[in-house]
Design a protein around this motif. Structure first.
Motif, mmCIF file in Angstrom:
data_model
loop_
_atom_site.group_PDB
_atom_site.id
_atom_site.type_symbol
_atom_site.label_atom_id
_atom_site.label_comp_id
_atom_site.label_asym_id
_atom_site.label_seq_id
_atom_site.Cartn_x
_atom_site.Cartn_y
_atom_site.Cartn_z
ATOM 1 N N UNK A 86 13.092 34.014 -15.166
ATOM 2 C CA UNK A 86 14.430 33.634 -14.736
ATOM 3 C C UNK A 86 14.839 32.331 -15.425
ATOM 4 N N UNK A 87 16.102 32.234 -15.796
ATOM 5 C CA UNK A 87 16.587 31.027 -16.461
ATOM 6 C C UNK A 87 16.331 29.797 -15.595
ATOM 7 N N UNK A 88 15.973 28.719 -16.261
ATOM 8 C CA UNK A 88 15.728 27.453 -15.576
ATOM 9 C C UNK A 88 16.532 26.351 -16.242
ATOM 10 N N UNK A 89 17.022 25.411 -15.435
ATOM 11 C CA UNK A 89 17.761 24.270 -15.979
ATOM 12 C C UNK A 89 16.882 23.411 -16.882
ATOM 13 N N UNK A 90 15.586 23.561 -16.778
ATOM 14 C CA UNK A 90 14.676 22.800 -17.635
ATOM 15 C C UNK A 90 14.775 23.252 -19.084
ATOM 16 N N UNK A 91 15.194 24.500 -19.299
ATOM 17 C CA UNK A 91 15.371 25.029 -20.658
ATOM 18 C C UNK A 91 14.128 24.785 -21.505
ATOM 19 N N UNK A 92 12.993 25.148 -20.995
ATOM 20 C CA UNK A 92 11.733 24.923 -21.692
ATOM 21 C C UNK A 92 11.519 25.989 -22.755
ATOM 22 N N UNK A 93 11.469 25.590 -24.033
ATOM 23 C CA UNK A 93 11.344 26.596 -25.105
ATOM 24 C C UNK A 93 10.121 27.511 -24.975
#
Length: 125
Positions: free
Chosen positions: A102-109
């Protein structure tokens, strides 16, 4: 396996617009989150915008909020990034990414398992 192919990069004047496209193929049903990252000259890769493939919910990094819009066309397995009010700081190689989480605001590559080859965006002042 999922294959991602980006297009739409190019050059623009400050204040101009560009639209990036990312076409996904393969086992696309496993993608829960797709989005765009970028790496500018001498910079680390950073998340730009993500979209939840189930409901279209979007997440943006602060520097592009109000200027960039991420959308999807599920029938075409395509994600778009509409970029308006471009400025020279937006100059970067832009990469499409897809992943099963699921998408996370952390946007971890590292949470994205699939990446496109990148498309260059250059904004001149």
């Amino acid at each position: 396996q999922v294959q991602l192919v980006e297009s739409g990069g190019g050059s623009a004047q400050a204040g101009g617009s560009l639209r990036l496209s990312c076409v996904a193929s393969g086992h696309t049903d496993s993608n829960k989150c797709m989005g765009w990252f970028r790496r500018g000259p001498g910079q680390e890769r950073e998340g730009v915008a993500l979209i939840k493939t189930d409901d279209g919910g979007a997440i943006y990094t602060n520097s592009v909020k109000g200027r960039f819009t991420i959308t999807q066309d599920k029938a075409k397995n395509t994600v778009y990034l509409e970029m308006n009010s471009l400025n020279p700081e937006d100059t970067a190689m832009y990469y499409c990414a897809a992943g099963p989480l699921v998408c996370s605001r952390l946007m971890t590559p590292r949470t994205f398992g699939y990446w496109g080859q990148g498309t260059q965006v250059t904004v001149s002042s």
